[in-house]
Design a protein around this motif. Structure first.
Motif, PDB file in Angstrom:
ATOM      1  N   ALA A 575       0.800  -1.233   0.000  1.00 37.02           N
ATOM      2  CA  ALA A 575       0.000   0.000   0.000  1.00 37.02           C
ATOM      3  C   ALA A 575       0.828   1.276   0.000  1.00 37.02           C
ATOM      4  CB  ALA A 575      -0.919  -0.010   1.221  1.00 37.02           C
ATOM      5  N   ARG A 576       2.145   1.178  -0.093  1.00 38.80           N
ATOM      6  CA  ARG A 576       2.987   2.368   0.089  1.00 38.80           C
ATOM      7  C   ARG A 576       2.695   3.469  -0.932  1.00 38.80           C
ATOM      8  NH1 ARG A 576       8.522  -0.900  -1.453  1.00 38.80           N
ATOM      9  NH2 ARG A 576       7.915  -1.495  -3.580  1.00 38.80           N
ATOM     10  N   ASP A 577       2.286   3.102  -2.147  1.00 40.94           N
ATOM     11  CA  ASP A 577       1.992   4.107  -3.171  1.00 40.94           C
ATOM     12  C   ASP A 577       0.501   4.374  -3.321  1.00 40.94           C
ATOM     13  OD1 ASP A 577       4.688   4.482  -3.794  1.00 40.94           O
ATOM     14  OD2 ASP A 577       4.678   2.782  -5.188  1.00 40.94           O
ATOM     15  N   LEU A 578      -0.292   3.836  -2.374  1.00 38.30           N
ATOM     16  CA  LEU A 578      -1.741   4.059  -2.415  1.00 38.30           C
ATOM     17  C   LEU A 578      -2.221   4.897  -1.245  1.00 38.30           C
ATOM     18  CD1 LEU A 578      -2.964   0.460  -3.388  1.00 38.30           C
ATOM     19  CD2 LEU A 578      -2.670   2.432  -4.891  1.00 38.30           C
ATOM     20  N   TRP A 579      -1.488   4.839  -0.115  1.00 43.82           N
ATOM     21  CA  TRP A 579      -1.903   5.558   1.082  1.00 43.82           C
ATOM     22  C   TRP A 579      -1.765   7.074   0.884  1.00 43.82           C
ATOM     23  CZ3 TRP A 579       0.857   1.574   4.628  1.00 43.82           C
ATOM     24  CH2 TRP A 579      -0.098   0.703   5.185  1.00 43.82           C
ATOM     25  N   PHE A 580      -2.821   7.818   1.160  1.00 46.92           N
ATOM     26  CA  PHE A 580      -2.794   9.278   1.293  1.00 46.92           C
ATOM     27  C   PHE A 580      -2.272   9.998   0.042  1.00 46.92           C
ATOM     28  CE2 PHE A 580      -1.377   7.358   5.448  1.00 46.92           C
ATOM     29  CZ  PHE A 580      -2.637   7.328   6.014  1.00 46.92           C
ATOM     30  N   VAL A 581      -2.547   9.458  -1.141  1.00 41.88           N
ATOM     31  CA  VAL A 581      -2.039  10.088  -2.360  1.00 41.88           C
ATOM     32  C   VAL A 581      -3.151  10.652  -3.237  1.00 41.88           C
ATOM     33  CG1 VAL A 581       0.053   8.698  -2.405  1.00 41.88           C
ATOM     34  CG2 VAL A 581      -1.997   7.873  -3.578  1.00 41.88           C
ATOM     35  N   ASP A 582      -4.393  10.198  -3.054  1.00 39.49           N
ATOM     36  CA  ASP A 582      -5.485  10.639  -3.920  1.00 39.49           C
ATOM     37  C   ASP A 582      -6.267  11.788  -3.285  1.00 39.49           C
ATOM     38  OD1 ASP A 582      -4.899   8.684  -5.779  1.00 39.49           O
ATOM     39  OD2 ASP A 582      -6.212   7.205  -4.823  1.00 39.49           O
ATOM     40  N   GLU A 583      -6.832  12.608  -4.134  1.00 39.37           N
ATOM     41  CA  GLU A 583      -7.744  13.624  -3.647  1.00 39.37           C
ATOM     42  C   GLU A 583      -9.036  12.963  -3.159  1.00 39.37           C
ATOM     43  OE1 GLU A 583      -8.469  16.521  -6.631  1.00 39.37           O
ATOM     44  OE2 GLU A 583      -6.358  17.100  -6.829  1.00 39.37           O
ATOM     45  N   THR A 584      -9.685  13.603  -2.209  1.00 39.52           N
ATOM     46  CA  THR A 584     -10.915  13.038  -1.651  1.00 39.52           C
ATOM     47  C   THR A 584     -11.952  12.842  -2.749  1.00 39.52           C
ATOM     48  OG1 THR A 584     -10.491  14.117   0.463  1.00 39.52           O
ATOM     49  CG2 THR A 584     -12.744  13.338   0.046  1.00 39.52           C
ATOM     50  N   ALA A 585     -12.469  11.638  -2.854  1.00 38.75           N
ATOM     51  CA  ALA A 585     -13.430  11.297  -3.902  1.00 38.75           C
ATOM     52  C   ALA A 585     -14.853  11.525  -3.401  1.00 38.75           C
ATOM     53  CB  ALA A 585     -13.252   9.838  -4.316  1.00 38.75           C
ATOM     54  N   PRO A 586     -15.814  11.713  -4.318  1.00 44.81           N
ATOM     55  CA  PRO A 586     -17.218  11.920  -3.916  1.00 44.81           C
ATOM     56  C   PRO A 586     -17.766  10.701  -3.186  1.00 44.81           C
ATOM     57  CG  PRO A 586     -16.858  12.506  -6.211  1.00 44.81           C
ATOM     58  CD  PRO A 586     -15.619  11.815  -5.764  1.00 44.81           C
ATOM     59  N   PRO A 587     -18.682  10.912  -2.245  1.00 44.46           N
ATOM     60  CA  PRO A 587     -19.307   9.777  -1.549  1.00 44.46           C
ATOM     61  C   PRO A 587     -20.006   8.838  -2.530  1.00 44.46           C
ATOM     62  CG  PRO A 587     -19.803  11.852  -0.437  1.00 44.46           C
ATOM     63  CD  PRO A 587     -19.155  12.212  -1.742  1.00 44.46           C
ATOM     64  N   GLY A 588     -19.960   7.539  -2.204  1.00 45.69           N
ATOM     65  CA  GLY A 588     -20.653   6.544  -3.009  1.00 45.69           C
ATOM     66  C   GLY A 588     -19.879   6.050  -4.210  1.00 45.69           C
ATOM     67  N   THR A 589     -18.682   6.567  -4.431  1.00 46.13           N
ATOM     68  CA  THR A 589     -17.875   6.125  -5.573  1.00 46.13           C
ATOM     69  C   THR A 589     -16.900   5.045  -5.145  1.00 46.13           C
ATOM     70  OG1 THR A 589     -16.169   7.802  -5.186  1.00 46.13           O
ATOM     71  CG2 THR A 589     -18.036   8.416  -6.599  1.00 46.13           C
ATOM     72  N   PRO A 590     -16.456   4.218  -6.094  1.00 48.75           N
ATOM     73  CA  PRO A 590     -15.446   3.205  -5.753  1.00 48.75           C
ATOM     74  C   PRO A 590     -14.166   3.825  -5.191  1.00 48.75           C
ATOM     75  CG  PRO A 590     -16.447   2.728  -7.883  1.00 48.75           C
ATOM     76  CD  PRO A 590     -16.936   4.079  -7.474  1.00 48.75           C
ATOM     77  N   GLU A 591     -13.813   5.010  -5.691  1.00 52.89           N
ATOM     78  CA  GLU A 591     -12.606   5.670  -5.199  1.00 52.89           C
ATOM     79  C   GLU A 591     -12.744   6.045  -3.729  1.00 52.89           C
ATOM     80  OE1 GLU A 591     -14.219   6.478  -7.927  1.00 52.89           O
ATOM     81  OE2 GLU A 591     -12.794   5.827  -9.487  1.00 52.89           O
ATOM     82  N   ARG A 592     -13.938   6.556  -3.342  1.00 47.21           N
ATOM     83  CA  ARG A 592     -14.179   6.914  -1.937  1.00 47.21           C
ATOM     84  C   ARG A 592     -14.143   5.665  -1.053  1.00 47.21           C
ATOM     85  NH1 ARG A 592     -16.408  11.565   0.234  1.00 47.21           N
ATOM     86  NH2 ARG A 592     -16.508  11.397   2.513  1.00 47.21           N
ATOM     87  N   ARG A 593     -14.707   4.579  -1.533  1.00 49.26           N
ATOM     88  CA  ARG A 593     -14.693   3.323  -0.789  1.00 49.26           C
ATOM     89  C   ARG A 593     -13.260   2.843  -0.587  1.00 49.26           C
ATOM     90  NH1 ARG A 593     -17.751  -1.340  -3.803  1.00 49.26           N
ATOM     91  NH2 ARG A 593     -15.956  -1.019  -5.187  1.00 49.26           N
ATOM     92  N   ARG A 594     -12.447   2.954  -1.647  1.00 46.78           N
ATOM     93  CA  ARG A 594     -11.051   2.534  -1.547  1.00 46.78           C
ATOM     94  C   ARG A 594     -10.298   3.394  -0.535  1.00 46.78           C
ATOM     95  NH1 ARG A 594      -8.269   4.439  -6.199  1.00 46.78           N
ATOM     96  NH2 ARG A 594      -9.664   3.098  -7.413  1.00 46.78           N
ATOM     97  N   GLN A 595     -10.546   4.699  -0.570  1.00 43.94           N
ATOM     98  CA  GLN A 595      -9.867   5.604   0.360  1.00 43.94           C
ATOM     99  C   GLN A 595     -10.239   5.291   1.804  1.00 43.94           C
ATOM    100  OE1 GLN A 595     -11.018   9.466  -1.062  1.00 43.94           O
ATOM    101  NE2 GLN A 595      -9.601   9.427  -2.807  1.00 43.94           N
ATOM    102  N   ARG A 596     -11.516   4.959   2.033  1.00 44.03           N
ATOM    103  CA  ARG A 596     -11.934   4.637   3.398  1.00 44.03           C
ATOM    104  C   ARG A 596     -11.268   3.346   3.870  1.00 44.03           C
ATOM    105  NH1 ARG A 596     -12.044   5.763   8.112  1.00 44.03           N
ATOM    106  NH2 ARG A 596     -13.595   4.809   9.476  1.00 44.03           N
TER     107      ARG A 596
END
Length: 822
Positions: A575-596
């Motif tokens: 996860a070293r290149d996945l943690w804390f690198v993306d901008e906050t995604a809209p609720p209900g999206t796969p990106e937001r789920r991944r960030q959570r």
């Protein structure tokens, strides 16, 4: 209309009453097989009265005036509580399951007949010392005494299952106890499956380096104190070999699959490392979970003193336990004591095979397997100088056997002088480290690590079991099947006992084993390339080093530890290149789920707690990640790697030896990075979890997916009885925690707890009667008994019961005393 309604009410009432009457009648008849613990029985075969005192947990404390009478009493108690289990173990060893269960168990019978287990067990009785044979006979007499009472006193056939299956029950014999020890050896054997899988993988991979990645050697030199396969056969094998093994029945010794042959933890400390100045020992053997568990707690008051611990019904042996002078525990040693051989069949005479000296005739005979409600099956058994020929339908042998050849198996257990049971019977009377080590010399197979701790403060660990003597020039180094006609591939006998690894009185004061690599030695004293653990040992080392001195409670704490060293090591890499690198995604999206999910994992300490969502997210992610990495390279063979392989993932994400090449998807034109694959795998895992457990990530629970399943091997899959005989428990732990709770990886429930510590014991010589133990279900094998599962909840919560040799404590509050009168 009123008349119709009245009659309908009467009919429904009558139907309900009839159903209740039938259920109550069945319950009453079945309950007749629950033994009365507070009874007096006149029996033949003992010299003086024997008392079997059942304590509050139904553990029998057996008292008598001679050792023979005590073993008689143990046989009586085993038969009272676990008769069906004993009969199934014996019938499995005999290759006679199909007489009861039909064609569903034909493959098991075929395998056991070809290994000739029961005949070897019968012959091995003659190799035992006369006093051991006499005690086995006394134990058998105790079993048979209960069998006679079942008939004469109408005691419900002895087990509820016997109302459904009505086999003739032959008297128990000493050979039956030896056969049970053979069955345990077969359950713990696994090197032959590793050989086949390595050969199949070498055929599937274009790059030989991939074999080193996916089936790596355990790193390091070992811890105790804290040639390509195709080239051997002229390219006669297919480029890719897919598995062809048929379905396995729950009674199959390897139904749980690769990596589940055997595991365990054991560690010991000298008084210098113990707060109360007495030696400590903790042990928890790991086997497939079942209802009832294979383990049975018992205490015998032998002439040399009391002994208490874990037995296996069918054998009069405390396999893990203590007396007042010595404690012992066991783990699978993973010594490579099996080799597979490709035997060339003479094309001009199929009754012959090639040897170093030319063609020789197979030794052959025929056996008939009776099949319930079916036609008897006749099999032709064949043996070579290397061992029995095993058909390709077993263990995927067909996938790596060239045309015109057959597979034979050499295994140290396949001998007419298997005296392994003698070691256990000697250990019960051993009083010193030297006597314990000496008892281990009789052990043949499966190789075990025997840990000892004595009342005088010494500790030792010894590998017991025969170690094959292999030539340095062995073509595959016993990693894969080898040509059986090449002299350098054949065993030159077995090494002498003193050559087995031994560790005595370490300077650090602590010895431990988690099935990890313990030594790194060259041929001919090579031990193994394949080990059962590379992760738990790191956690054990950390916990042992964290304290200058230990107590019984700190040993219990380590035994119940649910922190995954694998998770702590692997997550930062993946996860070293996945943690804390993306901008906050809209609720209900796969990106937001991944960030959570990533946010939860970033704050997680690796504890596989049943009440947390993080272990479930982590386990699902690693499963999907591994499959994405390998499926495009090895195709359907990826189904053999459903269990997470931490060293493989570490090699890939550290790019050891160029292992990051696994991240590139072979069919695609783009070059995928490991970060790409990690992200895709996490999304796959989260979608699967959402489909299964809902969209609220915080509501997911590891224990929901990680349910311990103690299933009845015969009735557990039937709709009518499964709700009565199966035991279900939410559990913590995982594949790589000290509190090991291994998962199968197979759909539809890949994270079930199916392989775990069915027995736990912690022994403290500073206060021996404060020692504790527990088993995973209950003492009784009768589903209608309150002792069928009464210890299971204690086991699940990490609690224990007293392991005292105080006879007065056993009698106080007992639930019954069975008196056997001559």
């Amino acid at each position: 209309m009123g008349l119709v309604l009245r009659w309908l009410v009467r009919l429904v009432t009558a139907a309900i009453a009839l159903t209740v009457a039938v259920v109550l009648s069945a319950w009453w008849i079945g309950s007749r097989s629950i033994p009365d613990y507070d009874a007096e029985w006149p029996v033949d075969g003992i010299t003086r009265p024997v008392e079997i005192v059942r304590d509050t947990a139904a553990v029998p404390h057996i008292f008598g005036e001679t050792d023979a009478d005590l073993f008689y009493g143990l046989g009586f108690a085993h038969a009272q509580d676990r008769l069906w289990q004993m009969l199934m173990l014996r019938r499995t060893a005999q290759g006679r399951l199909s007489e009861l269960f039909g064609s569903a168990t034909l493959q098991i019978d075929d395998l056991l007949r070809r290994l000739d287990v029961y005949a070897l067990a019968t012959a091995s009785v003659d190799a035992l010392d006369p006093d051991i044979v006499a005690e086995l006979q006394a134990y058998s007499d105790g079993v048979n005494a209960w069998l006679r009472l079942i008939g004469s006193e109408a005691l419900g056939r002895g087990a509820p299952e016997l109302f459904l299956f009505t086999p003739e029950i032959a008297p128990w014999r000493p050979a039956d106890s030896v056969a049970v020890s053979f069955m345990m050896a077969l359950q713990l054997a696994g090197h032959h499956e590793e050989e086949v899988l390595r050969a199949r993988l070498s055929l599937a991979l274009e790059d030989p380096g991939g074999l080193r990645d996916l089936m790596p050697d355990a790193p390091g030199e070992g811890t105790a104190e804290l040639a390509a396969y195709r080239d051997l056969f002229d390219a006669t094998l297919p480029r890719f070999a897919q598995g062809q093994t048929g379905p396995r029945h729950p009674l199959h010794p390897h139904v749980l699959g690769r990596g589940r042959a055997g595991a365990s933890n054991v560690w010991a400390a000298t008084p210098e490392r113990a707060a109360a100045s007495g030696a400590l020992l903790a042990n928890d053997p790991h086997l497939g979970l079942s209802a009832p568990t294979i383990w049975y707690l018992a205490r015998l008051e032998l002439e040399t003193g009391g002994v208490i611990g874990a037995t296996i019904p069918g054998m009069p042996v405390v396999l893990a336990g203590r007396n007042d002078r010595l404690a012992w525990g066991i783990t699978s040693a993973y010594l490579d004591d099996i080799d597979l051989y490709i035997e060339e069949v003479n094309p001009a005479n199929t009754e012959q095979y090639r040897t170093p000296d030319g063609w020789a005739a197979f030794r052959t005979d025929r056996r008939v397997i009776e099949v319930a409600d079916g036609t008897p099956v006749t099999i032709t058994r064949r043996w070579t100088e290397n061992g029995p020929v095993i058909p390709g339908s077993h263990y995927d042998f067909a996938t790596v056997t060239p045309p015109g050849h057959v597979m034979s198996m050499a295994w140290t257990a396949l001998t007419e002088e298997n005296t392994s049971i003698q070691t256990g019977m000697r250990l019960m009377r051993a009083g010193t480290i030297e006597e314990g080590l000496e008892a281990g010399e009789d052990f043949v197979a499966p190789a075990q690590n025997l840990m000892l701790a004595s009342a005088d403060g010494r500790i030792a660990m010894q590998v017991i079991g025969h170690m094959p003597w292999r030539m340095t020039a062995h073509q595959t180094q016993a990693r894969m099947p080898s040509p059986g006609w090449i002299e350098d591939n054949r065993w030159q006998g077995v090494t002498q006992y003193f050559a087995n690894p031994r560790f005595v009185d370490p300077e650090s004061g602590i010895l431990g084993n988690t099935n990890n690599k313990m030594v790194d030695r060259d041929f001919p004293l090579h031990v193994s390339f394949h080990w059962g653990d590379t992760q738990r040992i790191t956690r054990l080392t950390r916990l042992m080093e964290a304290r200058e001195v230990h107590t019984r409670d700190s040993f219990i704490e380590a035994q119940l530890d649910t922190v995954s060293a694998a998770a702590r090591n692997i997550l930062p890499l993946v996860a070293r290149d996945l943690w804390f690198v993306d901008e906050t995604a809209p609720p209900g999206t796969p990106e937001r789920r991944r960030q959570r999910a990533l946010s939860l994992l970033a704050d997680w300490n690796g504890e596989m707690n049943e009440h947390l969502p993080e272990p479930l997210i982590y386990a699902a992610w690693m499963r999907e990640l591994q499959q994405r990495l390998i499926r495009d390279d090895i195709g359907p063979l990826a189904e053999e790697f459903l269990s997470f392989e931490p060293i493989f993932i570490e090699r890939v994400f550290r790019d050891i030896g160029g292992a990051s090449r696994w991240c590139d998807v072979v069919p695609s034109t783009a070059v995928e990075t490991c970060t790409d694959i990690a992200r895709l795998a996490l999304d796959d895992a989260l979608q699967w979890l959402e489909d299964r457990y809902g969209s609220d990530i915080e509501s997911w629970r590891w224990g929901t997916a990680h349910e311990a399943r103690h299933d009845h091997p015969v009735l557990g899959n039937t709709r009518l009885f499964s709700w009565i005989v199966n035991i279900r428990q939410s559990t913590s732990g995982g594949d790589f925690t000290l509190n090991r709770a291994a998962t199968p990886g197979t759909m539809p429930d890949p994270f079930l707890n199916t392989h775990s510590a069915g027995y736990r014991g912690v022994y403290d010589f500073a206060d021996p009667d404060s020692s504790v133990f527990v088993i995973a279900t209950g003492q009784s094998g009768n589903p209608l008994s309150r002792h069928y599962d009464d210890l299971g909840e204690l086991w699940r919560r990490g609690e224990y019961i007293p392991m005292s040799l105080d006879p007065e404590l056993a009698r106080a509050g007992n639930i019954g005393i069975t008196r056997l009168i001559p």
